[in-house]
Each structure stands twice: as structure tokens, then as C-alpha cells.
Motif scaffolding. Structure first.
Motif, PDB file in Angstrom:
ATOM      1  N   GLU A   1     -22.218  13.492  10.684  1.00  0.00           N
ATOM      2  CA  GLU A   1     -23.590  13.769  10.481  1.00  0.00           C
ATOM      3  C   GLU A   1     -23.845  15.109   9.353  1.00  0.00           C
ATOM      4  N   VAL A   2     -23.096  16.153   9.835  1.00  0.00           N
ATOM      5  CA  VAL A   2     -23.021  17.293   9.017  1.00  0.00           C
ATOM      6  C   VAL A   2     -22.424  17.243   7.683  1.00  0.00           C
ATOM      7  N   VAL A   3     -21.348  15.978   7.237  1.00  0.00           N
ATOM      8  CA  VAL A   3     -21.042  15.811   5.936  1.00  0.00           C
ATOM      9  C   VAL A   3     -22.319  15.032   5.114  1.00  0.00           C
ATOM     10  N   LEU A   4     -22.777  14.189   6.225  1.00  0.00           N
ATOM     11  CA  LEU A   4     -24.016  13.331   5.438  1.00  0.00           C
ATOM     12  C   LEU A   4     -25.194  14.192   5.019  1.00  0.00           C
ATOM     13  N   ARG A   5     -25.391  15.236   5.952  1.00  0.00           N
ATOM     14  CA  ARG A   5     -26.584  16.241   5.420  1.00  0.00           C
ATOM     15  C   ARG A   5     -26.182  16.873   4.363  1.00  0.00           C
ATOM     16  N   ALA A   6     -24.975  17.278   4.108  1.00  0.00           N
ATOM     17  CA  ALA A   6     -24.395  18.163   2.917  1.00  0.00           C
ATOM     18  C   ALA A   6     -24.172  17.405   1.727  1.00  0.00           C
ATOM     19  N   ALA A   7     -24.084  16.196   1.669  1.00  0.00           N
ATOM     20  CA  ALA A   7     -23.912  15.189   0.524  1.00  0.00           C
ATOM     21  C   ALA A   7     -24.904  15.176  -0.204  1.00  0.00           C
ATOM     22  N   PRO A   8     -24.528  15.613  -1.581  1.00  0.00           N
ATOM     23  CA  PRO A   8     -25.644  15.400  -2.570  1.00  0.00           C
ATOM     24  C   PRO A   8     -25.907  14.225  -3.308  1.00  0.00           C
TER      25      PRO A   8
ATOM     26  N   GLU B  76     -32.089  10.443   5.064  1.00  0.00           N
ATOM     27  CA  GLU B  76     -31.283   9.867   6.161  1.00  0.00           C
ATOM     28  C   GLU B  76     -29.808   9.166   5.390  1.00  0.00           C
ATOM     29  N   GLY B  77     -29.288   9.882   4.816  1.00  0.00           N
ATOM     30  CA  GLY B  77     -28.171   9.444   4.123  1.00  0.00           C
ATOM     31  C   GLY B  77     -28.121   8.582   3.001  1.00  0.00           C
ATOM     32  N   ARG B  78     -29.199   7.782   2.753  1.00  0.00           N
ATOM     33  CA  ARG B  78     -29.375   7.017   1.530  1.00  0.00           C
ATOM     34  C   ARG B  78     -29.918   7.719   0.258  1.00  0.00           C
ATOM     35  N   THR B  79     -29.567   7.276  -0.722  1.00  0.00           N
ATOM     36  CA  THR B  79     -29.788   7.864  -1.898  1.00  0.00           C
ATOM     37  C   THR B  79     -31.390   7.519  -2.027  1.00  0.00           C
ATOM     38  N   HIS B  80     -31.905   8.775  -2.719  1.00  0.00           N
ATOM     39  CA  HIS B  80     -33.555   8.488  -3.158  1.00  0.00           C
ATOM     40  C   HIS B  80     -33.984   9.231  -4.371  1.00  0.00           C
ATOM     41  N   LEU B  81     -34.378   8.381  -5.296  1.00  0.00           N
ATOM     42  CA  LEU B  81     -34.361   8.708  -6.674  1.00  0.00           C
ATOM     43  C   LEU B  81     -36.067   8.776  -6.738  1.00  0.00           C
ATOM     44  N   GLN B  82     -36.567   9.901  -7.590  1.00  0.00           N
ATOM     45  CA  GLN B  82     -38.050  10.507  -7.496  1.00  0.00           C
ATOM     46  C   GLN B  82     -38.164  10.650  -9.128  1.00  0.00           C
ATOM     47  N   LEU B  83     -39.357   9.801  -9.858  1.00  0.00           N
ATOM     48  CA  LEU B  83     -39.559  10.448 -11.006  1.00  0.00           C
ATOM     49  C   LEU B  83     -41.112  10.749 -11.135  1.00  0.00           C
ATOM     50  N   VAL B  84     -41.173  12.011 -11.032  1.00  0.00           N
ATOM     51  CA  VAL B  84     -42.778  12.661 -11.220  1.00  0.00           C
ATOM     52  C   VAL B  84     -43.051  12.858 -12.712  1.00  0.00           C
TER      53      VAL B  84
ATOM     54  N   GLN C 267     -30.227  18.788  -3.608  1.00  0.00           N
ATOM     55  CA  GLN C 267     -30.847  17.731  -4.655  1.00  0.00           C
ATOM     56  C   GLN C 267     -30.411  18.072  -6.112  1.00  0.00           C
ATOM     57  N   LEU C 268     -30.578  16.956  -6.921  1.00  0.00           N
ATOM     58  CA  LEU C 268     -30.202  17.105  -8.489  1.00  0.00           C
ATOM     59  C   LEU C 268     -31.627  16.954  -9.153  1.00  0.00           C
ATOM     60  N   VAL C 269     -31.763  17.674 -10.207  1.00  0.00           N
ATOM     61  CA  VAL C 269     -33.058  17.829 -10.904  1.00  0.00           C
ATOM     62  C   VAL C 269     -32.860  17.698 -12.370  1.00  0.00           C
TER      63      VAL C 269
ATOM     64  N   SER D 153     -42.325  16.550 -19.839  1.00  0.00           N
ATOM     65  CA  SER D 153     -43.095  15.166 -19.739  1.00  0.00           C
ATOM     66  C   SER D 153     -42.863  14.602 -17.981  1.00  0.00           C
ATOM     67  N   ALA D 154     -41.790  14.988 -17.808  1.00  0.00           N
ATOM     68  CA  ALA D 154     -41.498  14.383 -16.272  1.00  0.00           C
ATOM     69  C   ALA D 154     -40.285  15.077 -15.773  1.00  0.00           C
ATOM     70  N   VAL D 155     -40.194  15.010 -14.275  1.00  0.00           N
ATOM     71  CA  VAL D 155     -39.080  15.629 -13.615  1.00  0.00           C
ATOM     72  C   VAL D 155     -38.501  14.581 -12.748  1.00  0.00           C
ATOM     73  N   LEU D 156     -37.115  14.511 -12.831  1.00  0.00           N
ATOM     74  CA  LEU D 156     -36.532  13.588 -11.989  1.00  0.00           C
ATOM     75  C   LEU D 156     -35.968  13.894 -10.813  1.00  0.00           C
ATOM     76  N   ILE D 157     -35.755  13.728  -9.757  1.00  0.00           N
ATOM     77  CA  ILE D 157     -35.368  14.500  -8.476  1.00  0.00           C
ATOM     78  C   ILE D 157     -34.557  13.494  -7.715  1.00  0.00           C
ATOM     79  N   GLY D 158     -32.973  13.669  -7.587  1.00  0.00           N
ATOM     80  CA  GLY D 158     -32.135  12.712  -6.760  1.00  0.00           C
ATOM     81  C   GLY D 158     -31.968  13.580  -5.301  1.00  0.00           C
ATOM     82  N   SER D 159     -32.196  13.013  -4.532  1.00  0.00           N
ATOM     83  CA  SER D 159     -31.887  13.421  -2.956  1.00  0.00           C
ATOM     84  C   SER D 159     -31.283  12.472  -2.233  1.00  0.00           C
ATOM     85  N   ARG D 160     -31.157  12.648  -0.884  1.00  0.00           N
ATOM     86  CA  ARG D 160     -30.959  11.807   0.072  1.00  0.00           C
ATOM     87  C   ARG D 160     -31.807  11.738   1.304  1.00  0.00           C
TER      88      ARG D 160
END
Length: 309
Positions: free
Chosen positions: A70-77, A149-157, A126-128, A140-147
Motif C-alpha cells: 500500500e505504501v508503494v501504491l500511494r507513492a507511485a506517480p 486508489e492506485g488506478r491512473t486518473h487523467l484530468q484536463l481542465v 501528480q504530474l502537471v 488554455s488548459a491544464v492537464l493533471i495526472g494522478s492516481r
């Protein structure tokens, strides 16, 4: 670890590791124990059938995603190379998010590296990446990559003209016009040091995008300390010796403390690090105490290693 294909059908082609590919998957997550050197490879959470097939062929070398600590999953970018390719694709139709870093948006060019930071709630890294509106010198936009609960999540604002910020170069020029910034630069120069700007970072807050940049003093004896922070939100700018002071200045509640002479500036900085060291000593945080004490010695122009008698 990634799985890539140059022949994947019905997709466009992008440059990845000096070759054109039609598909890139972040399939595996590797860890190395810094103390023992033990290496482990896991399936990424939510890995597809192709990744599972390769894992099956590894005869146990690739472990199931459910066994990731779990500690690895929380820290994984978020997978960095996948993020860069996705950001590059968002420059084009049908998304038309803008231009990455003022580039041309051509598919045969490597996209710029994203900024790496922590989520506002410190839940994980997170990556931005930011997109610029061509010809308008604004984001014009900001892209944010995070996790999540372990799964990758991509958000375009996407940012409209009422909530956006100027591009990085414009912000840096405006911040440099603060009178206190020039005085600080002169003060550090008088002391034999050099003011070094950090990267301009952009985050999305409750009220919209916020940009900030730290400045560091590199001193001749060695060591580097944060001495100035510039910040921007919508049509307002702020600056100060700390992020809190810069934010208060942006809100109009304070004025940045003007730097004094080189000696007085050094004494103020030494006092601050002495207070940090004292607080760490009281709670028994020896790592923080050592860091603060080493920085204090650097500020005072003393060698980092004590002379033993």
C-alpha cells in the motif's frame, strides 16, 4: 514498464523513445529496495489482457497488482512517459487543448517534460502540463495526472479568458518587476551569492489556476536556501519571502518585507534556521535538525563539516 506497438491499427502515430508508435500502455510497476537492492515487478492496477498475458509468460517474475504494498501504491506517480504522450495527443483534433510549452504541436517532436509535485491534499504525487493558447500568450488548459486508489486518473481542465493566467514567460517578466526582487538580488550578490530561479509551477485551486515560482540563494560556502516566492492568480500578483507571505501580498493584506543589507539579510536567515533547528530538537526530529543545522552553518559561511579536536 511499458508495452508499445508500432503497428497498432486505427490510431495516429507519435514519437516515443526515438520511434513512431501507435499504442503505449503503462503495464508494469517496478520497485527497488534501496537497502537490499531487491527488485520486484508488479502488474499495474487495471492492466489490460495483453499485460496480463506477458505477466503469465514471466513465470512469476511479474507479480499481481493486488500484491503491491500500500505504501508503494500511494507513492507511485502517474506513468510519466504515458502522460507526456497523452499530453501531446491532446494538442490535436478533436481535443485542441492548445500548444504544449509554446511548441508547434507537431507529432514528430518529443513533448516537454511535465512538472512533478504533490496533490493539494498531499495524498500522492501528480504530474502537471500546461497548454498555451496560440497567439494569445495565455494558458488554455491544464492537464493533471494522478492516481485514485492506485488506478491512473487523467484530468484536463480547460481555462477560459476570465479565469486563465499568462504564459510562464510573461509571468516571470512581471514578477521580476517587483522592487523587492531587485533589492533581494542585489543583497545576495553583495554577499557573494547568486539568486537562482526555480521552475514556474501551475496548480488548480478552488478559485482557479494558481502559478508560483521559488527563488533560491546559492552561497559560495555551499548550500542553497529558499529566499523568495512569487505567485499569481487570475489578474493579481504577489511576492514574499515565504509562500504564506506571498499569498498575503497577493490578497493585498501585506507588503513584501524589503531585504536589508547583506549582513542583516544573513542574520535574518540565520535566525530562521536556528528556530527551525530548535523546534526539531525539541521534538526529537534529528533528520530535520541535521538539515537545519547544516543550512545554518552554510548561511554563516562555516564549513559543513565540524573540526574535531
Amino acid at each position: 514498464g511499458y508495452l508499445a506497438s508500432g503497428t497498432f491499427p486505427l490510431t495516429g502515430r507519435v514519437m516515443w523513445r526515438d520511434r513512431r508508435v501507435g499504442s503505449v500502455r503503462a503495464a508494469f510497476l517496478g520497485t527497488v529496495n534501496a537497502e537490499t537492492g531487491a527488485t520486484r515487478v508488479f502488474l499495474q492496477p487495471g492492466a489490460d489482457a495483453l499485460a496480463e498475458t506477458w505477466a503469465g509468460l514471466s513465470h512469476g517474475v511479474v507479480e499481481p497488482g493486488s500484491t503491491i504494498p500500500e505504501v508503494v501504491l500511494r507513492a507511485a506517480p502517474y506513468p510519466a512517459e504515458l502522460f507526456r504522450i497523452q499530453a501531446q495527443e491532446l494538442e490535436h483534433t478533436p481535443w485542441n487543448a492548445g500548444s504544449l510549452g509554446g511548441g508547434t504541436g507537431q507529432s514528430n517532436a518529443e513533448p516537454p517534460r511535465p512538472q512533478v509535485g504533490w496533490a493539494a491534499d498531499t495524498s500522492g504525487p501528480q504530474l502537471v502540463s500546461t497548454f498555451e493558447s496560440p497567439g494569445e500568450r495565455r494558458l488554455s488548459a491544464v492537464l493533471i495526472g494522478s492516481r485514485d486508489e492506485g488506478r491512473t486518473h487523467l484530468q484536463l481542465v480547460r481555462l477560459d479568458s476570465t479565469t486563465t493566467l499568462p504564459i510562464r514567460g510573461v509571468l516571470a517578466n512581471r514578477w521580476a518587476n517587483f522592487p523587492s526582487y531587485d533589492a533581494l538580488n542585489d543583497s545576495i550578490g553583495e554577499d557573494g551569492g547568486k539568486l537562482e530561479p526555480g521552475p514556474v509551477r501551475v496548480d488548480i485551486g478552488p478559485g482557479g489556476p494558481v502559478a508560483y515560482q521559488g527563488y533560491y540563494a546559492a552561497r559560495p560556502p555551499g548550500g542553497m536556501v529558499l529566499v523568495w516566492v512569487s505567485i499569481a492568480a487570475r489578474d493579481r500578483l504577489g511576492a514574499g519571502r515565504t509562500l504564506q507571505e506571498a499569498w498575503s501580498n497577493l490578497l493585498g493584506t501585506t507588503v513584501p518585507a524589503p531585504p536589508g543589507t547583506a549582513q542583516s539579510g544573513r542574520l535574518e536567515e540565520a535566525k530562521r534556521w536556528l528556530e527551525i533547528a530548535d523546534s526539531a530538537l525539541r521534538i526529537g526530529d534529528w533528520s530535520e535538525f541535521g538539515r537545519a543545522w547544516s543550512t545554518l552553518r552554510s548561511v554563516l559561511g562555516l564549513p559543513l563539516d565540524s573540526v574535531r579536536f
